[in-house]
Write a protein that holds these residues in place. Structure first.
Motif, PDB file in Angstrom:
ATOM      1  N   VAL A  48       5.432 -15.102  -1.621  1.00 44.94           N
ATOM      2  CA  VAL A  48       5.948 -16.375  -1.109  1.00 44.94           C
ATOM      3  C   VAL A  48       6.525 -16.147   0.284  1.00 44.94           C
ATOM      4  O   VAL A  48       7.220 -15.170   0.528  1.00 44.94           O
ATOM      5  CB  VAL A  48       6.970 -17.020  -2.074  1.00 44.94           C
ATOM      6  N   THR A  49       6.192 -17.069   1.188  1.00 45.17           N
ATOM      7  CA  THR A  49       6.598 -16.903   2.588  1.00 45.17           C
ATOM      8  C   THR A  49       7.488 -18.042   3.034  1.00 45.17           C
ATOM      9  O   THR A  49       7.434 -19.142   2.488  1.00 45.17           O
ATOM     10  CB  THR A  49       5.383 -16.862   3.538  1.00 45.17           C
ATOM     11  N   ARG A  50       8.281 -17.727   4.045  1.00 41.96           N
ATOM     12  CA  ARG A  50       9.103 -18.760   4.692  1.00 41.96           C
ATOM     13  C   ARG A  50       8.211 -19.553   5.641  1.00 41.96           C
ATOM     14  O   ARG A  50       7.205 -19.024   6.128  1.00 41.96           O
ATOM     15  CB  ARG A  50      10.229 -18.108   5.476  1.00 41.96           C
ATOM     16  N   PRO A  51       8.602 -20.802   5.959  1.00 38.97           N
ATOM     17  CA  PRO A  51       7.801 -21.592   6.903  1.00 38.97           C
ATOM     18  C   PRO A  51       7.631 -20.831   8.217  1.00 38.97           C
ATOM     19  O   PRO A  51       8.585 -20.237   8.726  1.00 38.97           O
ATOM     20  CB  PRO A  51       8.647 -22.852   7.117  1.00 38.97           C
ATOM     21  N   GLY A  52       6.422 -20.828   8.726  1.00 37.28           N
ATOM     22  CA  GLY A  52       6.169 -20.196  10.022  1.00 37.28           C
ATOM     23  C   GLY A  52       5.953 -18.699   9.949  1.00 37.28           C
ATOM     24  O   GLY A  52       5.649 -18.065  10.953  1.00 37.28           O
ATOM     25  N   HIS A  53       6.124 -18.107   8.786  1.00 34.23           N
ATOM     26  CA  HIS A  53       5.902 -16.663   8.645  1.00 34.23           C
ATOM     27  C   HIS A  53       4.513 -16.440   8.072  1.00 34.23           C
ATOM     28  O   HIS A  53       4.316 -16.506   6.866  1.00 34.23           O
ATOM     29  CB  HIS A  53       6.940 -16.036   7.700  1.00 34.23           C
ATOM     30  N   LEU A  54       3.564 -16.217   8.935  1.00 34.28           N
ATOM     31  CA  LEU A  54       2.213 -15.981   8.445  1.00 34.28           C
ATOM     32  C   LEU A  54       2.086 -14.515   8.079  1.00 34.28           C
ATOM     33  O   LEU A  54       2.742 -13.657   8.652  1.00 34.28           O
ATOM     34  CB  LEU A  54       1.197 -16.339   9.527  1.00 34.28           C
ATOM     35  N   LEU A  55       1.240 -14.241   7.135  1.00 33.85           N
ATOM     36  CA  LEU A  55       1.064 -12.850   6.742  1.00 33.85           C
ATOM     37  C   LEU A  55      -0.387 -12.637   6.349  1.00 33.85           C
ATOM     38  O   LEU A  55      -0.947 -13.423   5.591  1.00 33.85           O
ATOM     39  CB  LEU A  55       1.951 -12.547   5.542  1.00 33.85           C
ATOM     40  N   ASP A  56      -0.979 -11.589   6.886  1.00 32.80           N
ATOM     41  CA  ASP A  56      -2.340 -11.262   6.495  1.00 32.80           C
ATOM     42  C   ASP A  56      -2.319 -10.462   5.207  1.00 32.80           C
ATOM     43  O   ASP A  56      -1.337  -9.803   4.881  1.00 32.80           O
ATOM     44  CB  ASP A  56      -3.010 -10.422   7.594  1.00 32.80           C
ATOM     45  N   ASN A  57      -3.430 -10.525   4.495  1.00 36.38           N
ATOM     46  CA  ASN A  57      -3.575  -9.669   3.321  1.00 36.38           C
ATOM     47  C   ASN A  57      -3.358  -8.210   3.766  1.00 36.38           C
ATOM     48  O   ASN A  57      -3.981  -7.756   4.725  1.00 36.38           O
ATOM     49  CB  ASN A  57      -4.990  -9.859   2.755  1.00 36.38           C
ATOM     50  N   PRO A  58      -2.452  -7.484   3.113  1.00 36.00           N
ATOM     51  CA  PRO A  58      -2.130  -6.133   3.581  1.00 36.00           C
ATOM     52  C   PRO A  58      -3.227  -5.101   3.343  1.00 36.00           C
ATOM     53  O   PRO A  58      -3.024  -3.906   3.624  1.00 36.00           O
ATOM     54  CB  PRO A  58      -0.876  -5.775   2.774  1.00 36.00           C
ATOM     55  N   GLY A  59      -4.393  -5.520   2.846  1.00 38.61           N
ATOM     56  CA  GLY A  59      -5.478  -4.562   2.644  1.00 38.61           C
ATOM     57  C   GLY A  59      -5.913  -4.463   1.199  1.00 38.61           C
ATOM     58  O   GLY A  59      -6.559  -3.491   0.797  1.00 38.61           O
ATOM     59  N   LEU A  60      -5.560  -5.475   0.418  1.00 37.15           N
ATOM     60  CA  LEU A  60      -5.962  -5.493  -0.991  1.00 37.15           C
ATOM     61  C   LEU A  60      -7.314  -6.182  -1.132  1.00 37.15           C
ATOM     62  O   LEU A  60      -7.751  -6.908  -0.239  1.00 37.15           O
ATOM     63  CB  LEU A  60      -4.924  -6.243  -1.820  1.00 37.15           C
ATOM     64  N   LEU A  62       0.826  -1.217   0.000  1.00 34.23           N
ATOM     65  CA  LEU A  62       0.000   0.000   0.000  1.00 34.23           C
ATOM     66  C   LEU A  62       0.858   1.264   0.000  1.00 34.23           C
ATOM     67  O   LEU A  62       0.366   2.352  -0.290  1.00 34.23           O
ATOM     68  CB  LEU A  62      -0.966   0.004   1.186  1.00 34.23           C
ATOM     69  N   THR A  63       2.146   1.127   0.307  1.00 33.29           N
ATOM     70  CA  THR A  63       3.053   2.285   0.272  1.00 33.29           C
ATOM     71  C   THR A  63       3.774   2.400  -1.076  1.00 33.29           C
ATOM     72  O   THR A  63       4.528   3.344  -1.281  1.00 33.29           O
ATOM     73  CB  THR A  63       4.133   2.185   1.369  1.00 33.29           C
ATOM     74  N   TRP A  64       3.586   1.439  -1.962  1.00 36.16           N
ATOM     75  CA  TRP A  64       4.312   1.445  -3.236  1.00 36.16           C
ATOM     76  C   TRP A  64       3.717   2.489  -4.175  1.00 36.16           C
ATOM     77  O   TRP A  64       2.510   2.752  -4.158  1.00 36.16           O
ATOM     78  CB  TRP A  64       4.241   0.086  -3.928  1.00 36.16           C
ATOM     79  N   ARG A  65       4.577   3.030  -5.020  1.00 36.31           N
ATOM     80  CA  ARG A  65       4.117   4.001  -6.013  1.00 36.31           C
ATOM     81  C   ARG A  65       3.050   3.357  -6.911  1.00 36.31           C
ATOM     82  O   ARG A  65       3.240   2.238  -7.402  1.00 36.31           O
ATOM     83  CB  ARG A  65       5.305   4.460  -6.873  1.00 36.31           C
ATOM     84  N   ASP A  66       1.926   4.067  -7.120  1.00 37.44           N
ATOM     85  CA  ASP A  66       0.860   3.607  -8.025  1.00 37.44           C
ATOM     86  C   ASP A  66       0.420   2.161  -7.732  1.00 37.44           C
ATOM     87  O   ASP A  66       0.264   1.352  -8.648  1.00 37.44           O
ATOM     88  CB  ASP A  66       1.300   3.682  -9.495  1.00 37.44           C
ATOM     89  N   HIS A  67       0.230   1.852  -6.451  1.00 39.87           N
ATOM     90  CA  HIS A  67      -0.066   0.448  -6.152  1.00 39.87           C
ATOM     91  C   HIS A  67      -1.382  -0.020  -6.769  1.00 39.87           C
ATOM     92  O   HIS A  67      -1.544  -1.196  -7.079  1.00 39.87           O
ATOM     93  CB  HIS A  67      -0.024   0.170  -4.643  1.00 39.87           C
ATOM     94  N   GLU A  68      -2.318   0.926  -6.985  1.00 41.02           N
ATOM     95  CA  GLU A  68      -3.582   0.505  -7.628  1.00 41.02           C
ATOM     96  C   GLU A  68      -3.299  -0.004  -9.044  1.00 41.02           C
ATOM     97  O   GLU A  68      -3.898  -0.967  -9.507  1.00 41.02           O
ATOM     98  CB  GLU A  68      -4.591   1.665  -7.725  1.00 41.02           C
ATOM     99  N   ARG A  69      -2.375   0.673  -9.711  1.00 38.07           N
ATOM    100  CA  ARG A  69      -2.007   0.268 -11.072  1.00 38.07           C
ATOM    101  C   ARG A  69      -1.265  -1.075 -11.060  1.00 38.07           C
ATOM    102  O   ARG A  69      -1.448  -1.910 -11.951  1.00 38.07           O
ATOM    103  CB  ARG A  69      -1.151   1.368 -11.711  1.00 38.07           C
ATOM    104  N   VAL A  70      -0.438  -1.291 -10.038  1.00 41.09           N
ATOM    105  CA  VAL A  70       0.282  -2.569  -9.902  1.00 41.09           C
ATOM    106  C   VAL A  70      -0.731  -3.716  -9.883  1.00 41.09           C
ATOM    107  O   VAL A  70      -0.567  -4.737 -10.567  1.00 41.09           O
ATOM    108  CB  VAL A  70       1.147  -2.585  -8.620  1.00 41.09           C
TER     109      VAL A  70
END
Ligand code: NAP
Length: 204
Positions: A137-149, A120-128
């Protein structure tokens, strides 16, 4: 050909087997025709880490991918002036591939979930998000929530081989520990010949 193309963006300092397994897994999961590895642009001071020069990172990426017919390496980010923004990577590749496909390709932008967490901090993320499906891709044990997309814009895949990390490899080289089987042998030889990673960085 399906017209589905992976775009594997990363610093690749150095590229390692975790990256190669991740690209292969994503290609399988999304039925991609090929994956284009795109090393990021010219060295910059990143979190006080000195990034190796673009030509060394590019050369290692070529050496690591040359025996897999599904994999290619692009210089679009290296040859563009200034900092690398994913929106530019995806725009340049869309333009290049559209001519080849006679229509817009379906792009899958693959990178570390840690990096995508900041999207969400990337330039023109809507366009991305318009230009590509996102795969973190995540490492084992590294959970990540959707950042808001929006639902469906981002897929997260756990890749056990991503237990390998570029920062650990740099540390191993600097402290004289082996990197055999963590990176392709041609990459290990290149690191040795070029004397890379002898200077301590802030991630160690
Ligand atoms: P990074 O901060 O160096 O890496 C963050 C994490 O993701 C690290 O754990 C890294 O592990 C992992 N990672 C990076 N690339 C990966 C890949 N292709 N596959 C699997 N794991 C990966 O991230 P970065 O390399 O600078 O940026 C990654 C991509 O995001 C690049 O294409 C970059 O252009 C893009 N990006 C764009 C913006 C923007 O448009 N504003 C901002 C940030 C990043 P390893 O160290 O082991 O690789």
């Amino acid at each position: 050909m399906s017209g589905r193309v992976g775009v594997m963006g990363g610093t690749f300092d150095p590229i390692h087997h975790g990256h190669l397994v991740a690209a292969s897994e994503v290609a399988y999961s999304f039925n991609l025709d090929r994956v284009i590895f795109v090393p990021t642009g010219q060295p910059w001071q990143k979190d006080q880490t000195i990034v190796s020069c673009a030509e060394d990172r590019y050369a290692m990426t070529v050496l690591a991918t040359e025996f897999d017919a599904r994999f290619e390496v692009s210089r679009v980010d290296i040859e563009r002036e200034g900092p690398t923004y994913a929106v530019d990577t995806l725009t340049d590749l869309t333009n290049q591939l559209s001519a080849e496909f006679n229509g817009a390709p379906e792009l899958y932008f693959i990178t570390g979930a840690d990096a995508l967490a900041q999207i969400l901090t990337w330039r023109d993320h809507e366009r991305v998000v318009e230009l590509a499906n996102l795969v973190g891709v995540t490492r084992p044990g590294h959970l990540l929530d959707n950042p808001g997309l929006a639902d469906g814009a981002l897929t997260l895949l756990e890749i056990p081989a991503m237990a390998i990390s570029s920062s650990d490899i740099r540390h191993r080289v600097r402290t004289g520990h082996p990197i055999a089987y963590l990176v392709p042998q041609a990459v290990a030889d290149y690191i040795d010949e070029r004397g890379l990673y002898q200077v301590e960085d802030a991630t160690e």
